[in-house]
Motif scaffolding. Sequence first.
Motif, PDB file in Angstrom:
ATOM      1  N   MET A   1       0.865  -1.483  -0.010  1.00  0.00           N
ATOM      2  CA  MET A   1       0.105   0.130  -0.135  1.00  0.00           C
ATOM      3  C   MET A   1       0.862   1.309  -0.458  1.00  0.00           C
ATOM      4  O   MET A   1       1.565   0.993   0.740  1.00  0.00           O
ATOM      5  N   LEU A   2       0.734   2.030  -0.635  1.00  0.00           N
ATOM      6  CA  LEU A   2       1.080   3.382  -0.682  1.00  0.00           C
ATOM      7  C   LEU A   2       1.267   4.516  -0.072  1.00  0.00           C
ATOM      8  O   LEU A   2       0.825   5.558  -0.093  1.00  0.00           O
ATOM      9  N   ALA A   3      -0.260   3.912   0.920  1.00  0.00           N
ATOM     10  CA  ALA A   3      -0.622   5.504   1.670  1.00  0.00           C
ATOM     11  C   ALA A   3      -0.174   5.472   2.778  1.00  0.00           C
ATOM     12  O   ALA A   3       0.294   7.611   2.882  1.00  0.00           O
ATOM     13  N   PRO A   4       1.099   5.331   3.062  1.00  0.00           N
ATOM     14  CA  PRO A   4       2.952   5.820   3.793  1.00  0.00           C
ATOM     15  C   PRO A   4       3.686   7.321   2.982  1.00  0.00           C
ATOM     16  O   PRO A   4       3.718   7.864   3.702  1.00  0.00           O
ATOM     17  N   LEU A   5       3.571   7.132   1.660  1.00  0.00           N
ATOM     18  CA  LEU A   5       3.916   7.767   1.075  1.00  0.00           C
ATOM     19  C   LEU A   5       3.778   9.097   0.807  1.00  0.00           C
ATOM     20  O   LEU A   5       4.278  10.159   0.024  1.00  0.00           O
ATOM     21  N   VAL A   6       2.259   9.124   0.785  1.00  0.00           N
ATOM     22  CA  VAL A   6       1.509  10.066  -0.024  1.00  0.00           C
ATOM     23  C   VAL A   6       2.004  11.701   1.383  1.00  0.00           C
ATOM     24  O   VAL A   6       1.712  12.463   0.834  1.00  0.00           O
ATOM     25  N   LEU A   7       1.473  11.376   2.454  1.00  0.00           N
ATOM     26  CA  LEU A   7       1.792  12.479   3.260  1.00  0.00           C
ATOM     27  C   LEU A   7       3.506  13.430   2.525  1.00  0.00           C
ATOM     28  O   LEU A   7       3.783  14.325   2.684  1.00  0.00           O
ATOM     29  N   PRO A   8       4.499  12.756   2.715  1.00  0.00           N
ATOM     30  CA  PRO A   8       5.476  13.453   2.868  1.00  0.00           C
ATOM     31  C   PRO A   8       5.743  13.853   1.478  1.00  0.00           C
ATOM     32  O   PRO A   8       6.615  14.328   0.817  1.00  0.00           O
ATOM     33  N   PHE A   9       5.060  13.675   0.022  1.00  0.00           N
ATOM     34  CA  PHE A   9       4.775  13.372  -1.483  1.00  0.00           C
ATOM     35  C   PHE A   9       4.553  14.842  -1.473  1.00  0.00           C
ATOM     36  O   PHE A   9       4.576  15.918  -2.320  1.00  0.00           O
ATOM     37  N   GLN A  10       3.273  15.010  -0.818  1.00  0.00           N
ATOM     38  CA  GLN A  10       2.212  16.178  -0.500  1.00  0.00           C
ATOM     39  C   GLN A  10       3.481  17.409  -0.379  1.00  0.00           C
ATOM     40  O   GLN A  10       3.809  18.413  -0.676  1.00  0.00           O
ATOM     41  N   ILE A  11       3.957  17.511   1.246  1.00  0.00           N
ATOM     42  CA  ILE A  11       5.087  18.139   1.607  1.00  0.00           C
ATOM     43  C   ILE A  11       6.368  18.471   1.141  1.00  0.00           C
ATOM     44  O   ILE A  11       6.246  20.167   1.171  1.00  0.00           O
ATOM     45  N   THR A  12       6.511  17.351   0.581  1.00  0.00           N
ATOM     46  CA  THR A  12       7.635  17.810  -0.623  1.00  0.00           C
ATOM     47  C   THR A  12       7.778  18.581  -1.634  1.00  0.00           C
ATOM     48  O   THR A  12       8.159  20.093  -2.254  1.00  0.00           O
ATOM     49  N   PHE A  13       6.352  18.189  -2.381  1.00  0.00           N
ATOM     50  CA  PHE A  13       6.324  19.065  -3.853  1.00  0.00           C
ATOM     51  C   PHE A  13       5.480  20.338  -3.277  1.00  0.00           C
ATOM     52  O   PHE A  13       6.185  21.081  -4.308  1.00  0.00           O
ATOM     53  N   ALA A  14       4.803  20.541  -2.365  1.00  0.00           N
ATOM     54  CA  ALA A  14       4.656  21.870  -1.641  1.00  0.00           C
ATOM     55  C   ALA A  14       5.658  22.514  -1.774  1.00  0.00           C
ATOM     56  O   ALA A  14       5.853  23.716  -2.047  1.00  0.00           O
ATOM     57  N   ALA A  15       7.137  22.267  -0.449  1.00  0.00           N
ATOM     58  CA  ALA A  15       8.516  23.520  -0.116  1.00  0.00           C
ATOM     59  C   ALA A  15       8.551  23.606  -1.846  1.00  0.00           C
ATOM     60  O   ALA A  15       8.772  24.675  -1.425  1.00  0.00           O
ATOM     61  N   PHE A  16       9.060  22.368  -2.515  1.00  0.00           N
ATOM     62  CA  PHE A  16       9.027  22.812  -3.906  1.00  0.00           C
ATOM     63  C   PHE A  16       8.778  24.011  -4.681  1.00  0.00           C
ATOM     64  O   PHE A  16       9.548  24.442  -5.433  1.00  0.00           O
ATOM     65  N   ALA A  17       6.975  23.409  -4.799  1.00  0.00           N
ATOM     66  CA  ALA A  17       6.748  24.798  -5.745  1.00  0.00           C
ATOM     67  C   ALA A  17       6.678  25.886  -5.364  1.00  0.00           C
ATOM     68  O   ALA A  17       7.001  27.201  -5.951  1.00  0.00           O
ATOM     69  N   VAL A  18       6.712  25.951  -3.925  1.00  0.00           N
ATOM     70  CA  VAL A  18       7.110  27.799  -2.835  1.00  0.00           C
ATOM     71  C   VAL A  18       8.232  27.751  -3.462  1.00  0.00           C
ATOM     72  O   VAL A  18       8.206  29.299  -3.579  1.00  0.00           O
ATOM     73  N   LEU A  19       9.093  26.910  -3.134  1.00  0.00           N
ATOM     74  CA  LEU A  19      10.786  27.550  -3.463  1.00  0.00           C
ATOM     75  C   LEU A  19      11.198  28.005  -4.985  1.00  0.00           C
ATOM     76  O   LEU A  19      11.333  28.530  -5.735  1.00  0.00           O
ATOM     77  N   TRP A  20      10.188  27.072  -6.154  1.00  0.00           N
ATOM     78  CA  TRP A  20      10.470  27.692  -7.519  1.00  0.00           C
ATOM     79  C   TRP A  20       9.424  28.843  -7.980  1.00  0.00           C
ATOM     80  O   TRP A  20      10.211  29.914  -8.507  1.00  0.00           O
ATOM     81  N   CYS A  21       8.613  28.967  -6.799  1.00  0.00           N
ATOM     82  CA  CYS A  21       7.700  30.273  -7.743  1.00  0.00           C
ATOM     83  C   CYS A  21       8.457  31.861  -7.198  1.00  0.00           C
ATOM     84  O   CYS A  21       8.412  32.499  -7.391  1.00  0.00           O
ATOM     85  N   VAL A  22       8.781  31.477  -5.538  1.00  0.00           N
ATOM     86  CA  VAL A  22      10.303  32.502  -5.427  1.00  0.00           C
ATOM     87  C   VAL A  22      10.784  32.440  -5.839  1.00  0.00           C
ATOM     88  O   VAL A  22      11.542  33.766  -6.252  1.00  0.00           O
ATOM     89  N   GLY A  23      11.995  31.811  -6.578  1.00  0.00           N
ATOM     90  CA  GLY A  23      12.924  31.544  -7.268  1.00  0.00           C
ATOM     91  C   GLY A  23      12.278  32.443  -8.436  1.00  0.00           C
ATOM     92  O   GLY A  23      13.543  32.897  -9.375  1.00  0.00           O
ATOM     93  N   ALA A  24      11.543  32.272  -9.247  1.00  0.00           N
ATOM     94  CA  ALA A  24      11.276  32.411 -10.431  1.00  0.00           C
ATOM     95  C   ALA A  24      10.866  34.586 -10.612  1.00  0.00           C
ATOM     96  O   ALA A  24      10.880  34.594 -11.090  1.00  0.00           O
ATOM     97  N   LEU A  25      10.118  34.342  -9.667  1.00  0.00           N
ATOM     98  CA  LEU A  25       9.847  35.956  -8.769  1.00  0.00           C
ATOM     99  C   LEU A  25      10.820  36.645  -9.199  1.00  0.00           C
ATOM    100  O   LEU A  25      11.510  37.968  -8.976  1.00  0.00           O
ATOM    101  N   THR A  26      11.932  36.046  -8.249  1.00  0.00           N
ATOM    102  CA  THR A  26      13.120  36.542  -7.813  1.00  0.00           C
ATOM    103  C   THR A  26      14.383  36.424  -9.012  1.00  0.00           C
ATOM    104  O   THR A  26      15.475  37.638  -9.175  1.00  0.00           O
ATOM    105  N   LEU A  27      14.906  35.454  -9.939  1.00  0.00           N
ATOM    106  CA  LEU A  27      15.762  35.040 -11.366  1.00  0.00           C
ATOM    107  C   LEU A  27      15.120  35.067 -12.375  1.00  0.00           C
ATOM    108  O   LEU A  27      13.890  35.241 -12.345  1.00  0.00           O
ATOM    109  N   GLN A  28      15.413  36.476 -13.098  1.00  0.00           N
ATOM    110  CA  GLN A  28      14.494  37.242 -14.035  1.00  0.00           C
ATOM    111  C   GLN A  28      14.849  36.243 -15.707  1.00  0.00           C
ATOM    112  O   GLN A  28      14.577  35.988 -15.938  1.00  0.00           O
TER     113      GLN A  28
END
Length: 196
Positions: A1-28
């Motif tokens: 069952m893959l249920a134990p992987l869902v929460l770590p995946f969601q946390i990592t994806f959200a963290a990378f999405a935030v970092l990418w958006c911040v980087g994309a806004l600050t790096l032209q």
Amino acid sequence: MLAPLVLPFQITFAAFAVLWCVGALTLQKPKRIAWLTLAAVLLFIPSCVGVMALVDLQRYGRFDYASASDIPDDGYIELPAPATDITLYRNGAGHWAKFTIDTPSLRSWIDERRSLRPDLNQHHDDDEWLSTASDRQRPDLLELNKQIFGNRFPDTGWTYGPSMLQVHVSRSDRGGGYTVWHVPSTGDSYISAGYW
């Protein structure tokens, strides 16, 4: 069952999405955004593994509770409401617990759990609650039950006793459910559950 992987995946994806958006806004420059995207893709799995290791420290392992109402509700842990003195071991595929409960309350809870899936629990009857100690103390059965009990509760130090009753509850046609061992004279009970 893959249920134990869902929460770590969601946390990592959200963290990378935030970092990418911040980087994309600050790096032209497009070149920097391309490098940021490549770094996110290459580091995603190692980061997810790291987040999973941190999350698992909080959600898996040994936990002690005074009563069943103290256990956080996550939809997986099923213990009788009157259970007390609970020692709970959790992992990604199930849980083990030792608790104290009187026989009538346990029997009522088992019947209630079985009624949720009567199609999977038709083979049970009152005889399992009435088996005598002499039935359970046959040398061949005693050794087999000790071995099964030890395999179900590794590294806990809990031991099988010949006065234990053993009952099963099936919760899924894929094999999920649990086995409960109960000592009527003391109320000591043990549950080994597999998630479905």
